[in-house]
Design an enzyme around this catalytic site. Structure first.
Site, short mmCIF file in Angstrom:
data_model
loop_
_atom_site.label_atom_id
_atom_site.label_comp_id
_atom_site.label_asym_id
_atom_site.label_seq_id
_atom_site.Cartn_x
_atom_site.Cartn_y
_atom_site.Cartn_z
N HIS A 82 31.38 20.94 -13.06
CA HIS A 82 31.30 20.70 -14.13
C HIS A 82 29.55 21.73 -14.24
O HIS A 82 28.96 22.26 -14.18
CB HIS A 82 30.07 19.08 -12.70
CG HIS A 82 29.11 18.33 -14.97
ND1 HIS A 82 29.51 17.59 -15.37
CD2 HIS A 82 27.80 19.23 -14.76
CE1 HIS A 82 28.61 17.33 -15.88
NE2 HIS A 82 27.25 17.24 -15.69
N ASP A 161 23.60 4.26 -13.74
CA ASP A 161 23.45 5.16 -14.41
C ASP A 161 23.61 5.10 -16.24
O ASP A 161 22.52 5.38 -17.08
CB ASP A 161 24.11 6.46 -14.34
CG ASP A 161 23.54 7.46 -15.13
OD1 ASP A 161 22.60 8.33 -14.70
OD2 ASP A 161 24.19 8.45 -15.60
N ARG A 168 15.82 5.50 -20.11
CA ARG A 168 14.87 6.69 -20.16
C ARG A 168 14.94 7.74 -21.49
O ARG A 168 13.92 8.01 -22.24
CB ARG A 168 15.42 8.12 -19.38
CG ARG A 168 15.51 7.71 -17.79
CD ARG A 168 16.59 8.39 -17.01
NE ARG A 168 16.55 9.74 -16.80
CZ ARG A 168 17.55 10.57 -17.05
NH1 ARG A 168 18.77 9.65 -16.28
NH2 ARG A 168 17.26 12.15 -17.37
N SER A 183 21.65 11.30 -11.88
CA SER A 183 22.38 11.13 -13.32
C SER A 183 23.61 12.31 -12.45
O SER A 183 25.16 11.34 -12.96
CB SER A 183 21.48 10.78 -14.59
OG SER A 183 22.64 10.78 -15.27
N LYS A 187 27.57 11.03 -11.22
CA LYS A 187 28.65 10.77 -11.83
C LYS A 187 30.14 11.45 -11.05
O LYS A 187 30.90 11.27 -11.02
CB LYS A 187 28.36 11.07 -13.32
CG LYS A 187 28.25 9.62 -14.39
CD LYS A 187 27.59 10.88 -15.96
CE LYS A 187 26.19 11.13 -15.43
NZ LYS A 187 25.72 10.72 -16.77
N1 URA Z 1 23.05 14.58 -18.27
C1 URA Z 1 23.06 13.33 -17.83
O1 URA Z 1 24.18 12.90 -17.61
N2 URA Z 1 22.20 12.78 -16.90
C2 URA Z 1 20.73 13.50 -17.77
O2 URA Z 1 19.45 12.46 -16.89
C3 URA Z 1 20.62 14.29 -18.35
C4 URA Z 1 21.84 14.94 -18.86
#
Ligand code: URA
Ligand code: CA
Length: 433
Positions: A82, A161, A168, A183, A187
């Site tokens: 990632h 999320d 946010r 976050s 994923k």
């Molecule tokens: N990318 C994400 O997936 N989450 C965040 O909180 C910030 C950047």
């Protein structure tokens, strides 16, 4: 449990337990806890931070809020990569076939681009016929057969999320390391990998612009992964200038093909080898990074990596003729060279601004709904540290508009030229984990 008491606990610097975090995330996902209470909680976390255990618990509560991909039918250790996002970051296109070619199964879910950063799915879709809407059974089948598949998001992964990230965004609580780390990791974990290699970018074009923050974010993500049983490591890499030379979808596919041919940009190849060798070691296919790197380099030299790219494209319906003839990729109507206005050395290429310039050409999306133009983008001819003579092209703009004047202006603003010699920036700043 009362939500207000949990908000007060975090506000006063207390530590939330696993069951308290689960209560909050479940309630937020099913709508029984309203946005305004979670806004207050996010702000309390922003100021108070989270302990390592809280971060891991928040991550797993978000993982459990939705579907999780089951990759157990694929033999071997599934290692995912990632990137925290950059400009012209072509590594996934190189890495997926490269590590698959030495026997590491790659079962990857990727996203589309937004803002100044591009998305792997968009890039792959510039190959005629290539498709990414593939169900889970066929996904597993493709990986078992060919060792590699890349698909779009399927199922309802981490709905908590999605909701929390949107909240946010409008409550000034994005820039919180525990919230960012959980976050991103939620994923990755929901996508089913056993091990994770993170490419955490630092510099102008990155989410994290300062090295100290970048290291903290990387360490938080590595800690979360390892706490929940997914072996995780992070590489910290430079995003003070774009990676490679190409920015734009079809242009980056061509750059990936060149790299798999052993003729790509040095920085893109080096980062791919670094990330790839960690993936190979985590997958148990080599004992040391040096051994893994040798396997990867050998695969490029022998043409096996490029053959794997063809197999991968063809299995997902794409036209493999583009591999030998990249001129078959979508091409823009106009190619505009951008000459240097003075002699000197390139001292900066502001990655974020250049990413935004490529977006203005149509290579990226300003909003989720925007359409993109796969053909357009920018190909640099010079990188930081290179010498340039007045009149020599700094880059070529690939445009479907004859006179993209505002893009040209933005391009010149993003480049700085110095009379003094400039060193090439460091590409890799370390490994955490
Ligand atoms: N990318 C994400 O997936 N989450 C965040 O909180 C910030 C950047
Ligand atoms: Ca690139």
């Amino acid at each position: 449990m009362r939500t207000v008491d949990l908000i007060a606990k975090k506000r006063d610097g207390g530590e939330l337990s696993r069951s308290e975090i689960e209560y909050l995330i479940q309630g937020y996902t099913d709508g029984s806890i309203p946005d305004y209470q979670i806004s207050a909680l996010a702000m309390a976390i922003y100021f108070r931070g989270m302990t390592a255990q809280e971060r891991a618990d928040l991550t797993m509560a978000m993982v459990e809020s939705g579907d999780q991909i089951d990759l157990s039918a694929i033999a071997g250790v599934k290692v995912d990569k990632h990137s925290t996002g950059g400009v012209g970051d072509t590594t996934t296109l190189v890495l997926a076939p490269l590590v698959a070619s030495v026997g590491v199964p790659v079962a990857k879910m990727s996203g589309r681009g937004l803002g100044h950063t591009g998305g792997t799915i968009d890039k792959l879709e510039s190959i005629s016929g290539f498709h990414v809407e593939i169900g889970n059974d066929q996904f597993v089948d493709l990986v078992n057969r060919n060792g590699v598949a890349v698909i779009g998001q399927s199922g309802d992964l981490t709905p908590a999320d999605k909701k929390l990230y949107s909240l946010r965004d409008v409550t000034a609580t994005v820039d919180s390391i525990p919230l960012i780390a959980s976050s991103i990791m939620s994923k990755k974990i929901a996508s089913g990998a056993n091990a994770i290699v993170l490419d955490v970018k630092t510099g102008d074009g990155a989410f994290m612009k300062e090295m100290e923050d970048t290291r903290k974010l990387a360490a938080a993500m590595v800690d979360i992964g390892n706490r929940v049983g997914r072996r995780t490591i992070a590489i910290i890499s430079d995003m003070s200038q774009p990676l490679g030379y190409a920015i734009g979808n079809a242009l980056e596919v061509k750059e990936a093909i060149d790299t798999l041919n052993g003729q790509g940009p040095a920085d893109l190849y080096e980062l791919s080898l670094t990330l790839g060798s960690h993936m190979v070691v985590l997958a148990g296919k080599a004992k040391t990074e040096a051994e893994a790197r040798e396997m990867l380099e050998q695969s490029v030299r022998s043409g096996r990596a490029l053959d794997k790219f063809k197999t991968f494209i063809s299995a997902q319906g794409g036209d493999t003729a583009v591999v030998d003839r990249p001129e078959l990729l979508p091409a823009a109507s106009y190619r505009i060279d951008v000459p240097a206005r003075e002699d000197g050395y390139i001292s900066a290429i502001a990655a974020e601004q250049l990413g935004t310039a490529a977006m203005m050409l149509g290579a990226g999306r300003a909003t989720k709904e925007s359409a993109i133009d796969l053909a357009v983008g920018i190909v640099l001819h010079k990188k930081v540290g290179d010498r340039v003579a007045k009149g020599e092209p700094l880059a070529t703009i690939h445009s479907n508009r004859e006179r993209p004047d505002e893009v040209l202006e933005s391009f010149y603003e993003s480049i700085a030229i110095s009379k003094q010699q400039v060193n090439k920036p460091q590409l890799i700043f370390g490994v955490i984990g």
